[in-house]
Scaffold this active site. Structure first.
Site, PDB file in Angstrom:
ATOM      1  N   ASP A  67      40.492  43.881  38.662  1.00 50.57           N
ATOM      2  CA  ASP A  67      39.718  42.701  39.055  1.00 50.57           C
ATOM      3  C   ASP A  67      38.698  43.023  40.137  1.00 50.57           C
ATOM      4  O   ASP A  67      38.709  44.110  40.724  1.00 50.57           O
ATOM      5  CB  ASP A  67      40.672  41.594  39.538  1.00 50.57           C
ATOM      6  CG  ASP A  67      41.772  42.107  40.477  1.00 50.57           C
ATOM      7  OD1 ASP A  67      41.620  43.204  41.033  1.00 50.57           O
ATOM      8  OD2 ASP A  67      42.770  41.392  40.655  1.00 50.57           O
ATOM      9  N   HIS A 138      50.881  35.822  40.953  1.00 50.19           N
ATOM     10  CA  HIS A 138      49.707  36.279  40.200  1.00 50.19           C
ATOM     11  C   HIS A 138      49.757  37.782  39.948  1.00 50.19           C
ATOM     12  O   HIS A 138      50.302  38.549  40.745  1.00 50.19           O
ATOM     13  CB  HIS A 138      48.379  35.827  40.830  1.00 50.19           C
ATOM     14  CG  HIS A 138      47.944  36.517  42.077  1.00 50.19           C
ATOM     15  ND1 HIS A 138      47.615  35.846  43.227  1.00 50.19           N
ATOM     16  CD2 HIS A 138      47.737  37.830  42.361  1.00 50.19           C
ATOM     17  CE1 HIS A 138      47.221  36.699  44.149  1.00 50.19           C
ATOM     18  NE2 HIS A 138      47.297  37.922  43.655  1.00 50.19           N
ATOM     19  N   GLU A 143      46.063  33.643  37.988  1.00 46.29           N
ATOM     20  CA  GLU A 143      46.745  32.712  38.873  1.00 46.29           C
ATOM     21  C   GLU A 143      47.681  31.787  38.089  1.00 46.29           C
ATOM     22  O   GLU A 143      47.472  31.548  36.891  1.00 46.29           O
ATOM     23  CB  GLU A 143      45.698  31.852  39.594  1.00 46.29           C
ATOM     24  CG  GLU A 143      44.781  32.634  40.534  1.00 46.29           C
ATOM     25  CD  GLU A 143      45.416  32.885  41.901  1.00 46.29           C
ATOM     26  OE1 GLU A 143      46.643  33.078  41.984  1.00 46.29           O
ATOM     27  OE2 GLU A 143      44.672  32.903  42.891  1.00 46.29           O
TER      28      GLU A 143
HETATM   29  C1  GLP Z   1      45.522  40.719  45.226  1.00 48.04           C
HETATM   30  C2  GLP Z   1      45.183  41.450  43.902  1.00 48.04           C
HETATM   31  C3  GLP Z   1      46.415  41.763  43.103  1.00 48.04           C
HETATM   32  C4  GLP Z   1      47.513  42.219  44.043  1.00 48.04           C
HETATM   33  C5  GLP Z   1      47.942  41.071  44.906  1.00 48.04           C
HETATM   34  C6  GLP Z   1      48.964  41.436  45.970  1.00 48.04           C
HETATM   35  O1  GLP Z   1      44.877  39.524  45.403  1.00 48.04           O
HETATM   36  N1  GLP Z   1      44.218  40.809  43.063  1.00 48.04           N
HETATM   37  O2  GLP Z   1      46.113  42.747  42.121  1.00 48.04           O
HETATM   38  O3  GLP Z   1      48.636  42.650  43.321  1.00 48.04           O
HETATM   39  O4  GLP Z   1      46.857  40.366  45.444  1.00 48.04           O
HETATM   40  O5  GLP Z   1      48.400  42.154  46.997  1.00 48.04           O
HETATM   41  P1  GLP Z   1      49.224  42.873  48.153  1.00 48.04           P
HETATM   42  O6  GLP Z   1      49.712  44.149  47.559  1.00 48.04           O
HETATM   43  O7  GLP Z   1      48.216  43.090  49.235  1.00 48.04           O
HETATM   44  O8  GLP Z   1      50.316  41.956  48.531  1.00 48.04           O
END
Ligand code: GLP
Length: 250
Positions: A67, A138, A143
């Protein structure tokens, strides 16, 4: 489903990096699905170390990121393009023309999504999709909601996600309200999905996604249907799944 719990996040990262390195040894032209967020940073560090030791090469591989935020140029330090450059792509030998990330600056984000799907189709199946999970379940930026999309699409970020990700920005208002994300179809079609999570903050969502009902209200729960899902957790993220079927402590 195979859920391994490690005593530290460093071990989680090392194991995920090992799985990627093993794949590249067996199949040097593997197609990787890569993730952003805090969680995979250690995986990329471990891969860079392996690369520098000459244990792994990405020269023939390709990579698709999940993304990108809408409206952030690749130079913006919070863009996922900048994240990938910093944590992985600037440090390894993966040719940059085979490191794909949706263009969040495209004037027509719908057309950009379709173009990304065409690139994914041309690449064939993802050999390994690395995934983290958001606090609200998500995956990528798919979402929770009444429905999910299979293909790449434009998504409105929930306030919960904007809030969670605001830690990287100066102000909450600076967090983009939209993103382009690969749909869940591409993740479900990947040959192997490696889901990583760390810390007690993820314990509840890990349990909900892996042991709760399969529902679009928790996009990560779809992964229960994946034929080859490897889950790597540290003890914090595994807090609520101790003793449940398939959970083993390493
Ligand atoms: C982000 C990304 C995801 C990721 C998630 C968790 O917004 N789009 O791909 O898995 O949030 O992130 P984190 O590893 O910082 O908790």
């Amino acid at each position: 489903m195979n859920i391994s719990v490690f005593s530290s996040n460093k071990e989680v990262s090392a194991r995920a990096a090992e799985l990627i390195a093993e794949l590249l040894r067996e199949k040097p032209d593997a197609v990787l699905g890569l993730a952003t967020g805090d969680t995979p940073i250690g995986v990329y560090e471990a891969l860079v170390e392996r690369f520098k030791r000459g244990e792994v090469s990405f020269r023939q591989a390709s990579a698709f990121n999940l993304d990108e935020y809408a409206g952030l140029p690749p130079e913006h330090e919070q863009s996922y393009a900048a994240y990938m450059a910093k944590h992985l792509l600037n440090e390894i030998d993966l040719p940059l023309d085979r490191a794909y990330i949706p263009n969040g600056l495209a004037a027509d984000l719908e057309a950009e999504s379709k173009a990304y799907d065409r690139l994914l189709e041309q690449a064939g199946q993802l050999d390994l999709q690395l995934l983290g999970i958001g606090h609200n379940g998500h995956i990528g930026f798919n979402e929770p909601g009444p429905h999910l999309h299979a293909g790449t699409h434009v998504v409105a970020l929930t306030e919960e996600t904007r809030d969670a990700n605001s830690r990287y920005f100066d102000h909450l208002e600076d967090v983009p309200s939209q993103a382009v994300t690969m749909g869940v179809g591409w993740m479900m079609k990947a040959k192997h999905v490696v889901l990583i999570a760390r810390g007690e903050g993820k314990a509840a969502v890990v349990k909900e996604a892996l042991f709760g009902p399969i529902t679009t209200s928790c996009p990560g729960s779809l992964l229960q249907l994946h034929p080859r899902l490897t889950v790597l957790l540290d003890e914090g993220a595994a807090r609520d799944v101790q003793g449940l079927p398939g959970v083993r402590y390493l």
